[in-house]
Design a protein around this motif. Structure first.
Motif, mmCIF file in Angstrom:
data_model
loop_
_atom_site.group_PDB
_atom_site.id
_atom_site.type_symbol
_atom_site.label_atom_id
_atom_site.label_comp_id
_atom_site.label_asym_id
_atom_site.label_seq_id
_atom_site.Cartn_x
_atom_site.Cartn_y
_atom_site.Cartn_z
ATOM 1 N N THR A 1 51.078 40.268 39.177
ATOM 2 C CA THR A 1 50.024 41.272 39.208
ATOM 3 C C THR A 1 48.985 40.865 40.257
ATOM 4 N N PRO A 2 48.127 41.796 40.705
ATOM 5 C CA PRO A 2 47.082 41.439 41.682
ATOM 6 C C PRO A 2 46.199 40.284 41.215
ATOM 7 N N THR A 3 45.841 40.270 39.940
ATOM 8 C CA THR A 3 44.994 39.178 39.447
ATOM 9 C C THR A 3 45.753 37.859 39.440
ATOM 10 N N LEU B 1 46.564 32.536 41.783
ATOM 11 C CA LEU B 1 47.523 31.619 42.392
ATOM 12 C C LEU B 1 47.105 31.242 43.806
ATOM 13 N N GLU B 2 46.629 32.207 44.576
ATOM 14 C CA GLU B 2 46.246 31.934 45.956
ATOM 15 C C GLU B 2 45.067 30.971 46.024
ATOM 16 N N TRP C 1 37.478 36.758 39.409
ATOM 17 C CA TRP C 1 36.955 37.940 38.697
ATOM 18 C C TRP C 1 35.591 38.394 39.210
ATOM 19 N N GLY C 2 34.840 37.486 39.835
ATOM 20 C CA GLY C 2 33.544 37.854 40.391
ATOM 21 C C GLY C 2 32.382 37.502 39.474
ATOM 22 N N PRO C 3 31.143 37.769 39.944
ATOM 23 C CA PRO C 3 29.951 37.453 39.148
ATOM 24 C C PRO C 3 29.971 38.169 37.802
ATOM 25 N N GLY D 1 38.762 33.037 28.265
ATOM 26 C CA GLY D 1 40.001 33.561 27.686
ATOM 27 C C GLY D 1 40.857 34.246 28.742
ATOM 28 N N ASN D 2 40.212 34.967 29.669
ATOM 29 C CA ASN D 2 40.949 35.599 30.769
ATOM 30 C C ASN D 2 41.700 34.546 31.577
#
Length: 236
Positions: A159-161, A166-167, A187-189, A196-197
């Motif tokens: 998935t994009p996330t 990974l990158e 995920w950003g600020p 958990g994410n």
């Protein structure tokens, strides 16, 4: 010759490290205070820094922040503080790794080699080989090859996330990345507490990429601190 700055206020540690590093052909500068460390680093820019946090005039985290204002040289914290909050604060300030005292010289040297390999790795590794997998960072493609071959293979969908996470890990080989740093980068600020994410997506990446997800070889958890990508040539 690699130039190393060692910052510690314990004379016996300074002496031991200076002897061990010089015999291995490192050029060594030393400092016993934060102010001296920043001055020495400005006069003789280091290729790598070994830094104690408990300095007499300033906390080592402030030294990390000062160095990170102008240098990307790897910083390895060498400290008697074992509390995870101290480790995370150092990593978030820009340290590359954390070794707790007492320590083994061979372990420290291995961490130094790993940190040195990280410099410039983003440009050198558009493709990363992990066992029978090839990760193409440019094409955003993971391919599983038949054992012993380079041809063909089966694509593994991320998935994009998963790709973003990974990158970030692969572009920092050997570097210990704190949970906060990964959450902000991926995920950003506003996601500082969304651990958990992070656990969920790390588990998904391991399930897709690791030969044995329960015993990961490349996507490593450092308890209380964060995660690191351990390149194959560093496998135990």
């Amino acid at each position: 010759m690699t130039r190393v700055l060692v910052v510690d206020d314990e004379p016996q540690i300074l002496r031991a490290l200076r002897i061990n590093l010089r015999v291995r052909q490192y050029e060594v500068d030393i400092a016993t205070t934060a102010a001296q460390a920043l001055a020495v680093a400005a006069a003789h820019p280091p290729d790598l820094v070994i830094l104690d946090l408990g300095l007499p005039d300033m906390d080592g985290v402030e030294v990390i922040a000062g160095l990170r204002g102008w240098t990307a040289a790897p910083i390895i914290v060498l400290s008697g503080r074992a509390d995870s909050s101290d480790k995370v604060a150092a990593l978030d300030a820009g340290a590359d790794d954390y070794v707790t005292k007492p320590f083994g010289v061979e372990e420290l040297l291995a961490r130094m080699r790993a940190a040195a390999r990280r410099v410039g790795a983003a440009d050198d590794l558009p493709r990363v080989r992990l066992g029978d997998l090839t990760v193409d960072l440019t094409a955003k493609r993971v391919t599983r090859h038949a054992q012993g071959t380079e041809d063909g293979g089966t694509d593994i969908r991320l998935t994009p996330t998963e790709w973003h996470l990974l990158e970030v890990l692969l572009r920092n080989p050997g570097k210990l990345l704190s949970q906060k740093q990964l959450l902000n980068d991926v995920w950003g600020p506003g996601y500082d507490n969304a651990t958990g994410n992070l656990r969920l997506y790390m588990a998904q990446l391991r399930h897709k990429l690791e030969p044995d997800p329960a015993r990961p070889r490349w996507l490593i958890t450092e308890p209380g601190m964060g995660y690191r990508f351990q390149p194959p040539d560093e496998d135990a």
